[in-house]
Design a protein around this motif. Sequence first.
Motif, PDB file in Angstrom:
ATOM      1  N   GLN A  33       0.810  -1.216   0.000  1.00 26.33           N
ATOM      2  CA  GLN A  33       0.000   0.000   0.000  1.00 26.33           C
ATOM      3  C   GLN A  33       0.842   1.265   0.000  1.00 26.33           C
ATOM      4  O   GLN A  33       0.423   2.291  -0.532  1.00 26.33           O
ATOM      5  CB  GLN A  33      -0.929   0.001   1.215  1.00 26.33           C
ATOM      6  CG  GLN A  33      -2.020  -1.061   1.172  1.00 26.33           C
ATOM      7  CD  GLN A  33      -2.944  -0.979   2.359  1.00 26.33           C
ATOM      8  OE1 GLN A  33      -2.486  -0.999   3.511  1.00 26.33           O
ATOM      9  NE2 GLN A  33      -4.232  -0.883   2.112  1.00 26.33           N
ATOM     10  N   ALA A  34       2.024   1.201   0.602  1.00 28.07           N
ATOM     11  CA  ALA A  34       2.878   2.386   0.685  1.00 28.07           C
ATOM     12  C   ALA A  34       4.315   1.954   0.936  1.00 28.07           C
ATOM     13  O   ALA A  34       4.577   0.843   1.411  1.00 28.07           O
ATOM     14  CB  ALA A  34       2.406   3.323   1.798  1.00 28.07           C
ATOM     15  N   ARG A  48      -0.876  -4.557   2.817  1.00 25.30           N
ATOM     16  CA  ARG A  48      -2.317  -4.639   3.024  1.00 25.30           C
ATOM     17  C   ARG A  48      -2.644  -5.792   3.987  1.00 25.30           C
ATOM     18  O   ARG A  48      -2.181  -6.917   3.812  1.00 25.30           O
ATOM     19  CB  ARG A  48      -3.022  -4.855   1.679  1.00 25.30           C
ATOM     20  CG  ARG A  48      -4.547  -4.897   1.765  1.00 25.30           C
ATOM     21  CD  ARG A  48      -5.164  -5.008   0.388  1.00 25.30           C
ATOM     22  NE  ARG A  48      -5.013  -3.760  -0.369  1.00 25.30           N
ATOM     23  CZ  ARG A  48      -4.137  -3.574  -1.333  1.00 25.30           C
ATOM     24  NH1 ARG A  48      -3.309  -4.550  -1.662  1.00 25.30           N
ATOM     25  NH2 ARG A  48      -4.068  -2.423  -1.980  1.00 25.30           N
ATOM     26  N   GLY A  49      -3.434  -5.500   4.999  1.00 23.90           N
ATOM     27  CA  GLY A  49      -3.879  -6.522   5.946  1.00 23.90           C
ATOM     28  C   GLY A  49      -2.858  -6.883   7.006  1.00 23.90           C
ATOM     29  O   GLY A  49      -3.094  -7.799   7.795  1.00 23.90           O
ATOM     30  N   ALA A  50      -1.709  -6.182   7.036  1.00 24.40           N
ATOM     31  CA  ALA A  50      -0.694  -6.504   8.038  1.00 24.40           C
ATOM     32  C   ALA A  50      -0.106  -5.231   8.637  1.00 24.40           C
ATOM     33  O   ALA A  50       1.094  -4.982   8.539  1.00 24.40           O
ATOM     34  CB  ALA A  50       0.409  -7.358   7.414  1.00 24.40           C
ATOM     35  N   PRO A  51      -0.951  -4.413   9.275  1.00 22.27           N
ATOM     36  CA  PRO A  51      -0.433  -3.175   9.890  1.00 22.27           C
ATOM     37  C   PRO A  51       0.476  -3.509  11.069  1.00 22.27           C
ATOM     38  O   PRO A  51       0.274  -4.513  11.750  1.00 22.27           O
ATOM     39  CB  PRO A  51      -1.703  -2.462  10.345  1.00 22.27           C
ATOM     40  CG  PRO A  51      -2.706  -3.560  10.563  1.00 22.27           C
ATOM     41  CD  PRO A  51      -2.395  -4.593   9.525  1.00 22.27           C
ATOM     42  N   THR A  52       1.476  -2.678  11.293  1.00 24.34           N
ATOM     43  CA  THR A  52       2.381  -2.910  12.415  1.00 24.34           C
ATOM     44  C   THR A  52       2.919  -1.586  12.919  1.00 24.34           C
ATOM     45  O   THR A  52       3.065  -0.631  12.161  1.00 24.34           O
ATOM     46  CB  THR A  52       3.553  -3.816  12.003  1.00 24.34           C
ATOM     47  OG1 THR A  52       4.413  -3.996  13.132  1.00 24.34           O
ATOM     48  CG2 THR A  52       4.349  -3.208  10.868  1.00 24.34           C
ATOM     49  N   LYS A  53       3.184  -1.545  14.220  1.00 22.81           N
ATOM     50  CA  LYS A  53       3.822  -0.383  14.831  1.00 22.81           C
ATOM     51  C   LYS A  53       5.202  -0.746  15.370  1.00 22.81           C
ATOM     52  O   LYS A  53       5.810   0.030  16.093  1.00 22.81           O
ATOM     53  CB  LYS A  53       2.938   0.156  15.961  1.00 22.81           C
ATOM     54  CG  LYS A  53       1.600   0.729  15.489  1.00 22.81           C
ATOM     55  CD  LYS A  53       0.818   1.314  16.649  1.00 22.81           C
ATOM     56  CE  LYS A  53      -0.503   1.916  16.167  1.00 22.81           C
ATOM     57  NZ  LYS A  53      -1.292   2.498  17.286  1.00 22.81           N
ATOM     58  N   ASP A  95      10.557  -5.147  12.503  1.00 22.67           N
ATOM     59  CA  ASP A  95       9.494  -5.242  11.504  1.00 22.67           C
ATOM     60  C   ASP A  95       9.969  -6.101  10.328  1.00 22.67           C
ATOM     61  O   ASP A  95      10.930  -5.742   9.643  1.00 22.67           O
ATOM     62  CB  ASP A  95       9.126  -3.832  11.011  1.00 22.67           C
ATOM     63  CG  ASP A  95       7.954  -3.843  10.046  1.00 22.67           C
ATOM     64  OD1 ASP A  95       7.466  -4.934   9.680  1.00 22.67           O
ATOM     65  OD2 ASP A  95       7.510  -2.747   9.653  1.00 22.67           O
ATOM     66  N   PRO A  96       9.313  -7.232  10.038  1.00 21.44           N
ATOM     67  CA  PRO A  96       9.756  -8.095   8.935  1.00 21.44           C
ATOM     68  C   PRO A  96       9.520  -7.494   7.557  1.00 21.44           C
ATOM     69  O   PRO A  96       9.982  -8.054   6.560  1.00 21.44           O
ATOM     70  CB  PRO A  96       8.913  -9.365   9.131  1.00 21.44           C
ATOM     71  CG  PRO A  96       7.686  -8.906   9.839  1.00 21.44           C
ATOM     72  CD  PRO A  96       8.147  -7.797  10.751  1.00 21.44           C
ATOM     73  N   ASN A  97       8.817  -6.354   7.492  1.00 25.84           N
ATOM     74  CA  ASN A  97       8.589  -5.674   6.216  1.00 25.84           C
ATOM     75  C   ASN A  97       9.457  -4.421   6.085  1.00 25.84           C
ATOM     76  O   ASN A  97       9.143  -3.525   5.295  1.00 25.84           O
ATOM     77  CB  ASN A  97       7.116  -5.293   6.059  1.00 25.84           C
ATOM     78  CG  ASN A  97       6.216  -6.512   6.004  1.00 25.84           C
ATOM     79  OD1 ASN A  97       6.582  -7.538   5.445  1.00 25.84           O
ATOM     80  ND2 ASN A  97       5.035  -6.403   6.603  1.00 25.84           N
TER      81      ASN A  97
END
Length: 285
Positions: free
Chosen positions: A172-173, A192-197, A203-205
């Motif tokens: 998404q971004a 998408r579908g995996a928001p994280t703070k 963070d694996p992304n």
Amino acid sequence: MAEIIQRDGTWTFDGDALRLVPGRDKNVGVLRKSLGELTVPLGALAGISFEQGKKSGRLRLRLRDGADPLLHATGGRLTDASDPYQLTVESDRYGVAEYFVDEIRNALLLDEVPTTAVDRYLVPGPAVPLSVSAGDGTASFDGEQVRLEWNWKTEEAKSAAGARTLALADIQAVEWQPSVGLENGHLRFTVRGAPTKAPPKYDPNAVELWGFKKDPLMALVAAAVQARLPHPSAPTPTPAKQLAPPEVDHDALLRRLRELGALRDSGVLTEEEFTLAKQAILRGM
């Protein structure tokens, strides 16, 4: 044609576009060298300026908001050495730089190029496939998916699940942040579908960056992905309007039924033909 050749690079303007070629000087940043030659159409420009100094000056291009995915992805956080839209000018070439500025400004006026934001990218993103190793991982992008691989410096909580593959359709971004002072930087993908703070360190992304020489190259990955995502200012497509069914003239249909009855009674239509025609008319009603 206008051209200025410096150790920092060569800028050429042919009336329709600017061709920016980075130099080989040691002060040219690794990002500019890796990005290579860049072509900027006149319509992507919002302006140009020249700043004089005692020993050297600087040409600066200003692009229209939203015209370049690299500028969008980096959000104005590129250093002077990494910024492809700056050129260091030696003092004995100030006259050439001023002529260069005049030529571009005149072209912008003659073509009536607006300075407003655009809703599509006018400068292409970096070429793919692209792979960069920096910080705690390697980010690769082939135009369809991003692959994140980890190294021995990666936190075990992030590397335990192994390499990550993110489909472009699920991204998404993308966010690139350089290291500043004691604050580490990062390249992060919002999926998408995996928001994280979680911090980029876990963070694996995301790839965490520590301010080393190759860190700015992660901005190229960010720009290449950004160029293939929907433009943030693109108009939202409106759903197609459904056509209203045409109004039915019931009086005309009743007249048609009476005519069919008369044709049957006079023997022009058989009973079967009359029945089929009547059913078609009734469906219309």
